[in-house]
Write a protein that holds these residues in place. Structure first.
Motif, short mmCIF file in Angstrom:
data_model
loop_
_atom_site.label_atom_id
_atom_site.label_comp_id
_atom_site.label_asym_id
_atom_site.label_seq_id
_atom_site.Cartn_x
_atom_site.Cartn_y
_atom_site.Cartn_z
N ALA A 16 -1.69 6.62 0.35
CA ALA A 16 -0.31 6.25 0.05
C ALA A 16 -0.25 4.76 -0.25
CB ALA A 16 0.59 6.57 1.24
N VAL A 17 0.62 4.40 -1.18
CA VAL A 17 0.81 3.00 -1.57
C VAL A 17 2.31 2.74 -1.67
CG1 VAL A 17 0.43 1.30 -3.41
CG2 VAL A 17 -1.38 2.93 -2.82
N ARG A 18 2.73 1.60 -1.16
CA ARG A 18 4.14 1.21 -1.23
C ARG A 18 4.59 1.20 -2.69
NH1 ARG A 18 6.41 -2.02 2.88
NH2 ARG A 18 7.64 -2.95 1.22
N PRO A 19 5.78 1.69 -2.97
CA PRO A 19 6.26 1.72 -4.37
C PRO A 19 6.23 0.35 -5.06
CG PRO A 19 7.66 3.09 -3.02
CD PRO A 19 6.72 2.38 -2.07
N ASP A 20 6.49 -0.73 -4.33
CA ASP A 20 6.47 -2.04 -4.98
C ASP A 20 5.06 -2.54 -5.25
OD1 ASP A 20 5.91 -2.50 -2.30
OD2 ASP A 20 7.41 -4.06 -2.04
N ALA A 21 4.03 -1.78 -4.82
CA ALA A 21 2.64 -2.12 -5.13
C ALA A 21 2.04 -1.14 -6.15
CB ALA A 21 1.80 -2.13 -3.85
N TRP A 22 2.83 -0.18 -6.63
CA TRP A 22 2.34 0.77 -7.62
C TRP A 22 1.96 0.05 -8.91
CZ3 TRP A 22 6.49 5.23 -7.36
CH2 TRP A 22 6.33 5.92 -6.15
N GLY A 23 0.91 0.55 -9.54
CA GLY A 23 0.50 0.02 -10.83
C GLY A 23 -0.32 -1.25 -10.77
N HIS A 24 -0.71 -1.67 -9.58
CA HIS A 24 -1.47 -2.91 -9.43
C HIS A 24 -2.88 -2.69 -8.88
CE1 HIS A 24 2.00 -5.37 -10.43
NE2 HIS A 24 2.71 -4.58 -9.64
N GLY A 25 -3.30 -1.42 -8.79
CA GLY A 25 -4.67 -1.14 -8.38
C GLY A 25 -4.91 -0.92 -6.90
N THR A 26 -3.87 -0.96 -6.09
CA THR A 26 -4.06 -0.78 -4.65
C THR A 26 -4.54 0.63 -4.33
OG1 THR A 26 -2.33 -2.43 -4.22
CG2 THR A 26 -2.97 -1.00 -2.38
N GLY A 27 -3.96 1.64 -4.96
CA GLY A 27 -4.40 3.02 -4.74
C GLY A 27 -5.83 3.22 -5.19
N SER A 28 -6.18 2.64 -6.31
CA SER A 28 -7.54 2.74 -6.82
C SER A 28 -8.52 2.05 -5.88
CB SER A 28 -7.61 2.13 -8.22
OG SER A 28 -8.88 2.34 -8.78
N LEU A 29 -8.13 0.91 -5.33
CA LEU A 29 -8.97 0.20 -4.37
C LEU A 29 -9.21 1.04 -3.12
CD1 LEU A 29 -10.38 -2.53 -3.62
CD2 LEU A 29 -8.21 -3.16 -2.54
N LEU A 30 -8.16 1.65 -2.60
CA LEU A 30 -8.29 2.51 -1.42
C LEU A 30 -9.20 3.70 -1.72
CD1 LEU A 30 -4.58 2.44 -0.24
CD2 LEU A 30 -6.53 1.66 1.13
N LEU A 31 -8.97 4.35 -2.86
CA LEU A 31 -9.79 5.50 -3.23
C LEU A 31 -11.25 5.08 -3.41
CD1 LEU A 31 -9.95 8.50 -3.88
CD2 LEU A 31 -9.30 7.94 -6.23
N SER A 32 -11.49 3.95 -4.06
CA SER A 32 -12.86 3.46 -4.27
C SER A 32 -13.57 3.24 -2.94
CB SER A 32 -12.85 2.15 -5.06
OG SER A 32 -12.45 2.38 -6.37
N ALA A 33 -12.87 2.66 -1.98
CA ALA A 33 -13.47 2.41 -0.67
C ALA A 33 -13.88 3.72 -0.01
CB ALA A 33 -12.51 1.63 0.21
N MET A 34 -13.02 4.73 -0.11
CA MET A 34 -13.36 6.03 0.50
C MET A 34 -14.53 6.68 -0.22
SD MET A 34 -9.79 7.75 1.77
CE MET A 34 -8.99 7.75 0.18
N LEU A 35 -14.54 6.62 -1.54
CA LEU A 35 -15.64 7.23 -2.30
C LEU A 35 -16.97 6.53 -1.99
CD1 LEU A 35 -13.91 7.86 -5.74
CD2 LEU A 35 -14.43 9.54 -3.95
N GLU A 36 -16.94 5.22 -1.88
CA GLU A 36 -18.17 4.49 -1.53
C GLU A 36 -18.65 4.88 -0.13
OE1 GLU A 36 -20.23 2.62 -3.40
OE2 GLU A 36 -18.91 3.33 -5.00
N GLU A 37 -17.73 5.03 0.78
CA GLU A 37 -18.11 5.44 2.14
C GLU A 37 -18.67 6.85 2.14
OE1 GLU A 37 -18.88 4.83 6.12
OE2 GLU A 37 -18.26 3.37 4.61
N ALA A 38 -18.10 7.73 1.33
CA ALA A 38 -18.62 9.10 1.24
C ALA A 38 -20.06 9.08 0.72
CB ALA A 38 -17.73 9.95 0.33
N LYS A 39 -20.33 8.26 -0.29
CA LYS A 39 -21.70 8.13 -0.80
C LYS A 39 -22.62 7.59 0.29
CE LYS A 39 -20.43 7.18 -5.57
NZ LYS A 39 -20.39 6.14 -6.62
N ALA A 40 -22.16 6.57 1.00
CA ALA A 40 -22.97 5.96 2.06
C ALA A 40 -23.28 6.95 3.18
CB ALA A 40 -22.26 4.73 2.63
#
Length: 162
Positions: free
Chosen positions: A87-111
């Motif tokens: 989840a990302v606050r609406p005022d942070a939408w479109g700035h990459g926060t959701g992508s950053l969170l998802l990337s961190a989880m995907l990297e951890e899954a690989k690790a």
């Protein structure tokens, strides 16, 4: 510099739950997780779960995410992971926060030697569906009426990490 470049990720703690629950109810008013659900998830062993919060200088809680890990056998990349929430606050939408969170989880899954990641996304959540599609998730099914009490369908998606 984008907000995602300045965002900091850290482990979610029980002290974050008030803010997380407020955002949860704002974003998912029809079917938010309960305080008990979040508390239960945070009590799980770190080997099984990862919950993160994203903070920006002006927003201590810009977003959050969680992932479940299921170890595999002796074969490489035989584990599985599931995105439990993001989840990302609406005022942070479109700035990459959701992508950053998802990337961190995907990297951890690989690790953690996971070969695939699954998730469910509300059929009416075009923004999230687009994020997952752009990050290589493909649709593999639909769970009719999955989200309760709204009865909204869930699109099941999968990403191969191998």
């Amino acid at each position: 510099m984008t907000e995602a470049e300045t965002a900091r990720l850290r482990a979610m703690t029980p002290a974050d739950l008030d803010g997380v629950l407020k955002l949860e109810h704002e974003l998912f008013p029809d079917d938010p997780w309960s305080p008990e659900m979040f508390a239960h998830e945070l009590m799980q062993p770190p080997a099984d779960r990862l919950y993160l919060v994203a903070s920006l200088e002006e927003q201590p809680l810009a977003g959050y995410c969680g992932m479940l890990f299921v170890p595999g056998g002796t074969e490489p990349a035989s584990g599985q992971a599931e995105v439990m929430t993001i989840a990302v606050r609406p005022d942070a939408w479109g700035h990459g926060t959701g992508s950053l969170l998802l990337s961190a989880m995907l990297e951890e899954a690989k690790a953690r030697d996971c070969g695939e990641v699954f998730l469910e996304v509300r059929a009416d959540n075009d923004r999230a569906h687009g994020l997952y599609s752009r990050r290589g998730f493909t649709e593999i099914g639909v769970r009719k009426g999955y989200y309760q009490p709204s009865g909204t369908d869930a699109i099941v998606m999968r990403k191969d990490l191998r």
